[in-house]
Write a protein that holds these residues in place. Structure first.
Motif, PDB file in Angstrom:
ATOM      1  N   ALA A 386       0.870  -1.185   0.000  1.00 28.34           N
ATOM      2  CA  ALA A 386       0.000   0.000   0.000  1.00 28.34           C
ATOM      3  C   ALA A 386       0.901   1.228   0.000  1.00 28.34           C
ATOM      4  O   ALA A 386       1.826   1.309   0.801  1.00 28.34           O
ATOM      5  N   ALA A 387       0.650   2.134  -0.933  1.00 24.78           N
ATOM      6  CA  ALA A 387       1.470   3.346  -1.017  1.00 24.78           C
ATOM      7  C   ALA A 387       0.546   4.565  -1.057  1.00 24.78           C
ATOM      8  O   ALA A 387      -0.577   4.474  -1.567  1.00 24.78           O
ATOM      9  N   PRO A 388       1.016   5.708  -0.515  1.00 22.26           N
ATOM     10  CA  PRO A 388       0.189   6.922  -0.544  1.00 22.26           C
ATOM     11  C   PRO A 388      -0.195   7.326  -1.967  1.00 22.26           C
ATOM     12  O   PRO A 388      -1.198   8.000  -2.159  1.00 22.26           O
ATOM     13  N   ALA A 389       0.610   6.904  -2.962  1.00 16.76           N
ATOM     14  CA  ALA A 389       0.326   7.286  -4.344  1.00 16.76           C
ATOM     15  C   ALA A 389      -0.963   6.651  -4.855  1.00 16.76           C
ATOM     16  O   ALA A 389      -1.552   7.136  -5.813  1.00 16.76           O
ATOM     17  N   GLU A 390      -1.379   5.562  -4.240  1.00 12.35           N
ATOM     18  CA  GLU A 390      -2.522   4.829  -4.774  1.00 12.35           C
ATOM     19  C   GLU A 390      -3.747   4.947  -3.878  1.00 12.35           C
ATOM     20  O   GLU A 390      -3.651   4.812  -2.677  1.00 12.35           O
ATOM     21  N   MET A 391      -4.870   5.182  -4.520  1.00 12.51           N
ATOM     22  CA  MET A 391      -6.140   5.204  -3.812  1.00 12.51           C
ATOM     23  C   MET A 391      -6.559   3.773  -3.512  1.00 12.51           C
ATOM     24  O   MET A 391      -6.394   2.897  -4.351  1.00 12.51           O
TER      25      MET A 391
END
Lengths: 413, 483
Positions: A386-391
């Motif tokens: 999970a990365a902040p770049a992805e919703m």
């Protein structure tokens, strides 16, 4: 001035506004109008000439203009009225929309208003980057507009601050147009854009990405002559002694997007301090009854496909609102717990199936996302990365929900 | 044969343009030589934008006289020149017994100077005036105000130009020579100019020009001050400028509303040698926010939209003490008006300074009134400031008023076209910005700057490489993507 009555006024003819309009029309709500300030609809997609749009929504890779054209064609086939070259200057709490265009000032009395204004870029001034103020400092979207829409080349020796998606796409675009992109610097210890863009826009062109670095001074009296870049510590503070000078004539900033909500604020709708968009319920309705928001005006999305889909969901709610005159009361709050930056919607009824949209606040591997209500997990989602770049979207069946007790979403590894 | 001027004014800032405008009241052929590409790139446009009441300067000084005079007349001036101005009043806030004694001294100085309406007010009254302020009492100056330094300087220059004054931009004076026939020859990279009279209103360059005129010895130090600009969101929380208790030579870091509804925070004060460096360092921004937060608690980095700095030219004596304005006509340099050390309150005092300059000239030769002089100047009508009825009417008369180009500040194509075709012939992006407020809002040109750049190209017919941001050499583009 006499107001023109409409079932729904849709503010913004970009991907969100167009998708909402088409869906509404198909549901039989035909007395609507889309207000677009540009001379042509399509919004920001008009300048996104790269491909990769539409994989989720249409199952194929389209360029930005092609993706927008699908909706424009559909709107035109259906005969959905849209006004271009028309700007909304105010929306009142009782849903009077005032617009201006070359043909004059107009007032619209809407039963429902759809806020689909998109977002804008964070600027140098907002970041308060120290140093001089020469020409040659552009936000990524401005550089993209100049190059793709205005046939104006913005520079030759380029440094990019921020690894947002538009910044990386501009790294590739400028390289293809003969510029030398020296490096991308990112203040966070992780990239802020999507992995596919790191591969396709940076790695493929041997453009280095330096994490935990930021620009600490801008140099140049007239045109940019260079930037000082420093390493930052875990609190994102520059580390003295790590300064490096990079000569360049162009600095591109890709340091974040902010939902556009001037109209929203003026009419008295509440904003979320994390998303900078309106606070909405599960029907995407703001705290002003009959005013709805979707797309990047609500929260910044990673992919346009999700913008369209969210706007279509909004259209379903608007249709229901217009039919029934009201929507279910949403008294249950959703909260971003540890590891989560924000959750949309911020209020739910507890009696319907919903879909939560969220972003994590830092990268996680092999973690679990818990949706908690009344202290117990009602849903657990395992996530490998999970990365902040992805919703992240989590559907929740009404069977899992209690009609009382706030929700909290958190991440644990 | 070179054109011969009666007067050449070196420096087209607020003082130079005020002098030009006041001299245009007489039958004189006047020119202004400005080294930058517009009239407000330096000190005139880089300050707190406050109309000062005149209580902070020693009685009997030219600073005190010009400030009080300029303050009292400004309602009429703003009307005549069609520039924004608000007589907001201002407070100097204190907390300690020492502060109170100091404010009482300031009040007494102001009273002697002729500053009107000054009073010490208690906490209750202070919080009625500025609810958010932090402080126990204040010196209240009801006559202080805020103005738009860009618009004001531009208005003076445009009015001068309309009354026959020639403006030459990108004309830095590099040498001055007195010819055998008593005329002065001023050299620039663009050729030389002949004139009977020279006015030195060169601002930061006043020491250098004074020396060229044959009046050496003025020590000019630059006092650099940095500022932060805050979003309009916080504007309603600050109805008037809030200052700390001033020291003798420095007004302190203050918070100031702008006429357009933003808030500025600053300035610090640091002596600098380089008069062309306007960078704002990180430590300054941190210090400004920290210091001003003791006066007003609404300074948050999330509301920063921009920062800037300005440099005040201060004349110092051999002990480093700041001296008064110099407004002089010296025998060793006949037919010159020397304006030196015009720092704060030069913006408030510009017209009074200009009238004193004219008086010095009139004492030395007979000036004949210019019967066709028109003191009125009309600015660009701002669409966003009109009511709906007037907006509709403007669009009917000129559909370009219906095209919103700058979304944050709601500037229309009609206003931008008027700005591109401004009377002074300025075509930089900054020039358009100062004249319309486009690119000045929270998105800082993210939406409108492309349209402004295209408009400059189309309307002036210039090559895309010649679209400049502000200074000479500040090209926005390296060329076309495709020819």
């Amino acid at each position: 001035m006499n107001a023109v009555r409409k079932e729904a006024v849709i503010i913004g003819g970009g991907p969100a506004g167009l998708a909402a309009a088409v869906r509404l029309y198909r549901k039989g709500i035909t007395d609507i109008v889309v207000i677009e300030r540009e001379d042509t609809p399509g919004g920001i997609l008009r300048q996104c000439i790269h491909d990769g749009f539409g994989l989720t929504r249409f199952g194929e890779a389209l360029s930005g203009p092609e993706y927008a054209q699908r909706f424009i064609d559909e709107a035109e086939e259906l005969g959905i009225p849209y006004l271009t070259g028309t700007s909304v200057i105010s929306v009142s709490p009782d849903k009077q929309v005032t617009t201006v265009s070359r043909s004059g000032l107009a007032v619209w009395q809407a039963k429902a208003v759809v806020l689909a204004m998109g977002c804008r870029e964070r600027t140098r001034g907002a970041l308060a980057i120290p140093g001089e103020r020469p020409a040659g400092v552009f936000t990524a979207g401005v550089a993209q507009a100049y190059i793709n829409l205005y046939n104006a080349m913005v520079g030759k020796e380029v440094v990019i601050l921020g690894s947002g998606d538009i910044g990386m796409i501009m790294a590739r675009r400028m390289t293809l147009e003969g510029a030398h992109v020296k490096a991308v610097f990112e203040i966070q210890p992780y990239p802020s854009g999507l992995p596919r863009n790191i591969q396709q826009c940076l790695n493929d062109y041997e453009i280095p990405l330096f994490l935990s670095h930021t620009v600490t001074e801008i140099h140049g009296r007239s045109r940019l002559t260079g930037v000082t870049v420093s390493q930052v510590d875990e609190n994102r503070k520059p580390i003295p002694g790590t300064e490096q000078y990079h000569a360049c004539d162009t600095l591109i900033l890709s340091v974040g997007l902010i939902p556009e909500n001037e109209l929203t604020l003026d009419m008295g709708a509440k904003l979320d301090e994390h998303t900078h968009g309106a606070v909405v319920d599960e029907c995407l309705q703001t705290n002003v009854a009959g005013v709805f928001a979707a797309g990047n005006a609500l929260h910044v999305h990673d992919l346009v496909d999700f913008v369209s889909m969210e706007a279509e969901q909004l259209a379903d709610s608007v249709a229901e609102y217009l039919k029934n005159g009201e929507l279910p009361a949403c008294l249950i709050k959703t909260q971003a717990g540890s590891g989560v930056n924000h959750v949309i919607p911020q209020r739910i009824s507890g009696i319907r199936d919903i879909r939560l949209s969220l972003r994590v606040s830092k990268p996680y591997q092999n973690c679990q996302i818990y949706v908690m209500q009344n202290g117990s997990a009602i849903k657990t989602v395992k996530v490998r990365k999970a990365a902040p770049a992805e919703m992240i979207q989590i559907p929740l069946s009404k069977d899992l929900l209690k009609t009382q007790g706030d929700l909290e979403v958190c991440v644990q590894c | 044969m070179k054109e011969r001027y009666d007067v050449l004014i070196i420096g087209g800032g607020v003082v130079g343009s005020a002098v030009a405008r006041e001299m245009a009241r007489y039958q004189l052929k006047i020119g202004v030589l400005e080294k930058e590409l517009d009239v407000c790139y330096e000190t005139s446009g880089r300050n707190s934008a406050v109309l000062h009441g005149g209580f902070a300067y020693d009685p009997g000084t030219k600073k005190a006289e010009c400030c009080v005079e300029g303050c009292l007349e400004f309602d009429a001036v703003a009307k005549e020149l069609d520039v924004p101005f608000k007589r907001t009043g201002k407070v100097l806030v204190g907390n300690t017994g020492e502060d109170l004694a100091s404010l009482k001294r300031t009040l007494e100085t102001g009273r002697i100077n002729g500053s009107r309406g000054l009073e010490i007010i208690g906490e209750k009254r202070l919080h009625e005036l500025v609810p958010a302020v932090i402080g126990n009492f204040a010196l209240y100056s009801p006559n202080s105000g805020i103005l738009d330094p860009f618009q004001y300087t531009i208005a003076l220059a445009e009015n001068a130009k309309k009354n026959g004054v020639d403006y030459y931009f990108d004309h830095e004076v590099t040498g001055i020579r007195r010819l055998p026939d008593q005329a002065y020859e001023l050299s620039t990279a663009q050729g030389s100019f002949l004139t009977r009279w020279v006015v030195n209103s060169a601002g930061l360059g006043c020491g250098k020009i004074s020396e060229m005129l044959g009046i050496p010895g003025y020590r000019i130090d630059g006092s650099k001050g940095d500022y932060i600009v805050l979003d309009k969101r916080v504007g309603p929380l600050l109805p008037m400028p809030v200052y700390p208790v001033p020291s003798n030579t420095y007004m302190g870091i203050h918070v100031t509303p702008t006429v357009d509804g933003n808030v500025t925070v600053g300035p610090n004060a640091e002596y600098v040698d380089d008069f062309t460096y306007y960078g704002v360092p990180q430590k300054s921004m941190d210090y400004l926010a920290q210091s001003a937060s003791t006066l007003w608690p609404h300074i948050r980095t999330s509301d920063y939209i921009r920062n800037y700095s300005g440099i005040l030219p201060k004349w110092l004596d051999e002990n480093g003490v700041v001296q008064d304005f110099v407004i002089e006509a010296r025998d060793e340099a006949p037919h010159t008006i020397n304006l030196v050390g015009i720092e704060s309150p030069g913006l408030t005092g510009a017209l009074p300074i200009a009238r004193r300059a004219v008086r010095l000239m009139a004492e030395r030769e007979t000036l004949y009134p210019n019967a066709s002089f028109n003191p009125r100047r009309e600015g660009i009508i701002r669409f966003s400031e009109q009511n709906d009825e007037r907006k509709a009417q403007l669009i009917r008369e000129n559909p370009d008023y219906g095209e919103l180009v700058c979304r944050c500040e709601r500037v229309t194509k009609a206003e931008l076209l008027q700005a591109v075709h401004n009377p002074l012939g300025v075509h930089t992006m900054a020039g358009i910005k100062y004249r319309t407020r486009s690119m000045m809002g929270r998105c800082q040109g993210g939406y409108c700057q492309m349209r402004v750049a295209r408009m400059i190209c189309e309307e002036t017919g210039c090559d895309i490489r010649d679209v400049l941001y502000a200074r000479a050499g500040s090209s926005l583009f390296t060329g076309r993507v495709r020819e």
